[in-house]
Design a protein around this motif. Structure first.
Motif, short mmCIF file in Angstrom:
data_model
loop_
_atom_site.label_atom_id
_atom_site.label_comp_id
_atom_site.label_asym_id
_atom_site.label_seq_id
_atom_site.Cartn_x
_atom_site.Cartn_y
_atom_site.Cartn_z
N ILE A 1 -4.64 12.02 7.87
CA ILE A 1 -5.39 10.75 7.83
C ILE A 1 -4.45 9.54 7.93
O ILE A 1 -4.77 8.53 8.55
N TYR A 2 -3.26 9.69 7.32
CA TYR A 2 -2.30 8.56 7.29
C TYR A 2 -1.60 8.32 8.63
O TYR A 2 -0.87 7.36 8.78
N CYS B 1 -3.99 5.30 10.31
CA CYS B 1 -4.56 4.23 9.47
C CYS B 1 -3.70 2.98 9.68
O CYS B 1 -2.74 3.00 10.42
N ASP B 2 -4.07 1.91 8.97
CA ASP B 2 -3.27 0.69 9.13
C ASP B 2 -2.32 0.44 7.97
O ASP B 2 -1.77 -0.64 7.82
N ARG B 3 -2.18 1.44 7.12
CA ARG B 3 -1.25 1.38 5.98
C ARG B 3 -1.60 0.29 4.96
O ARG B 3 -0.76 -0.05 4.13
N TRP B 4 -2.79 -0.22 5.06
CA TRP B 4 -3.21 -1.24 4.10
C TRP B 4 -3.93 -0.52 2.96
O TRP B 4 -5.17 -0.62 2.83
N CYS B 5 -3.18 0.17 2.14
CA CYS B 5 -3.77 1.04 1.11
C CYS B 5 -4.67 0.28 0.13
O CYS B 5 -5.69 0.80 -0.30
N CYS C 1 -7.97 0.35 1.58
CA CYS C 1 -8.41 1.60 2.23
C CYS C 1 -9.54 2.27 1.43
O CYS C 1 -9.45 2.44 0.21
N THR D 1 -8.50 6.29 -0.16
CA THR D 1 -7.30 6.58 -0.95
C THR D 1 -7.36 7.95 -1.65
O THR D 1 -6.37 8.65 -1.72
N CYS E 1 -6.25 10.84 0.60
CA CYS E 1 -4.98 10.69 1.33
C CYS E 1 -3.81 11.22 0.50
O CYS E 1 -3.53 10.71 -0.59
N ASN F 1 -0.65 11.04 1.15
CA ASN F 1 0.40 10.03 1.09
C ASN F 1 0.19 9.08 -0.09
O ASN F 1 1.12 8.76 -0.83
N PHE F 2 -1.06 8.66 -0.23
CA PHE F 2 -1.39 7.72 -1.29
C PHE F 2 -1.19 8.38 -2.66
O PHE F 2 -0.62 7.78 -3.57
N PHE G 1 -11.79 8.22 9.30
CA PHE G 1 -12.21 6.84 9.52
C PHE G 1 -13.32 6.70 10.58
O PHE G 1 -14.10 5.76 10.52
S1 SF4 Z 1 -4.49 5.33 1.55
FE1 SF4 Z 1 -3.01 4.11 2.70
S2 SF4 Z 1 -1.74 5.62 3.81
FE2 SF4 Z 1 -3.61 6.65 3.11
S3 SF4 Z 1 -5.03 6.54 4.82
FE3 SF4 Z 1 -5.46 4.81 3.48
S4 SF4 Z 1 -4.24 3.13 4.29
FE4 SF4 Z 1 -3.44 5.02 5.15
#
Ligand code: SF4
Length: 250
Positions: A19-20, A23-27, A30, A33, A36, A38-39, A245
């Motif tokens: 998913i990451y 995305c636009d990295r604007w956690c 988001c 979260t 994800c 990564n989050f 998304f």
């Molecule tokens: S939580 Fe952050 S890194 Fe994860 S999908 Fe959403 S925006 Fe991307």
């Protein structure tokens, strides 16, 4: 985070694979979260304010710990699948990779997308006082502040995603990959979304700030041409389905 915890986390079913990547990295904004990986890793590892500060040693120690554990997991997986990691990247490959990165950086589209980041930087620098004034004057200042935030969030992101898309496309062409939709389409789609949102944000600014109508119009038309060029280069980008998304139309 120790390896067992990382392994356990990776295996959790709630996470949407990859998913990451699109995305636009604007956690902070988001809606996904909780899905994800990564989050979740960042939340667990960087909840301590000291570990969030990039200037702090604790931050770099945490980051290097995660890399080490991830590398160990990768080695374990490679062993399981009988892949020899040592032979994967020779010096020759590394040189080729550098060449490819250089080619992508020099691509017209990438140069244009990156120059937008600098245009935005200059625009804001030249109008520091004026913008503050405009924000105070604007009754619905929240919209204006939001517009500034959106523009600045995507100012360098667009260049980075276009470059990733071009780099991916070069590789796909070299390998003769005809996978559809491709990873490069996904990166191009994220860049297009960031361009769309930036155009809307510039339109909000033009609504409040008439002194700068001409320079704002230039930004919008630059982004509009950039968007067209990205769409021409990646005709399938808009229809790429980003995991978590986008929905697949029945
Ligand atoms: S939580 Fe952050 S890194 Fe994860 S999908 Fe959403 S925006 Fe991307």
């Amino acid at each position: 985070m120790n390896r067992d915890r990382l392994k356990k986390l990776v295996e959790e079913k709630r996470f949407i694979p990859g998913i990451y990547n699109y995305c636009d990295r604007w956690c902070e904004r988001c809606p996904q979260t909780s899905r994800c990986l990564n989050f979740s890793i960042s939340e667990e590892e960087f909840s301590d304010p000291e570990a969030q500060d990039i200037r702090n040693e604790a931050f770099w120690n945490k980051l290097s710990g995660i890399f080490e554990e991830a590398l160990e997991l990768l080695k374990e997986a490679a062993q399981k699948w009988e892949i020899d990691l040592e032979t994967l990247s020779s010096m020759d490959d590394i040189e080729k990779m550098k060449e490819k990165n250089k080619d992508a950086d020099n691509h017209l589209l990438c140069r244009a997308a990156k120059s937008y980041g600098k245009m935005v930087k200059d625009w804001f620098r030249e109008r520091e006082g004026l913008l503050l004034e405009t924000t105070v004057v604007a009754k619905e200042g929240v919209d204006l502040e939001e517009a500034f935030e959106v523009i600045q969030w995507y100012q360098y992101f667009i260049g980075a995603k276009v470059t990733r898309a071009i780099r991916g496309k070069m590789e796909e062409e070299e390998e003769g990959a005809d996978e559809y939709p491709s990873d490069s389409d996904g990166s191009a789609k994220v860049a297009l979304i960031a361009i769309d949102r930036s155009i809307s944000a510039w339109a909000v600014i033009s609504h409040y700030n008439h002194h700068d109508a001409e320079s704002v119009f230039k930004m919008i038309s630059f982004l509009d041409r950039l968007s067209q060029a990205v769409e021409e280069t990646f005709p399938h980008a808009r229809s790429f389905i980003r995991p978590g998304f986008d929905r697949i139309d029945p």
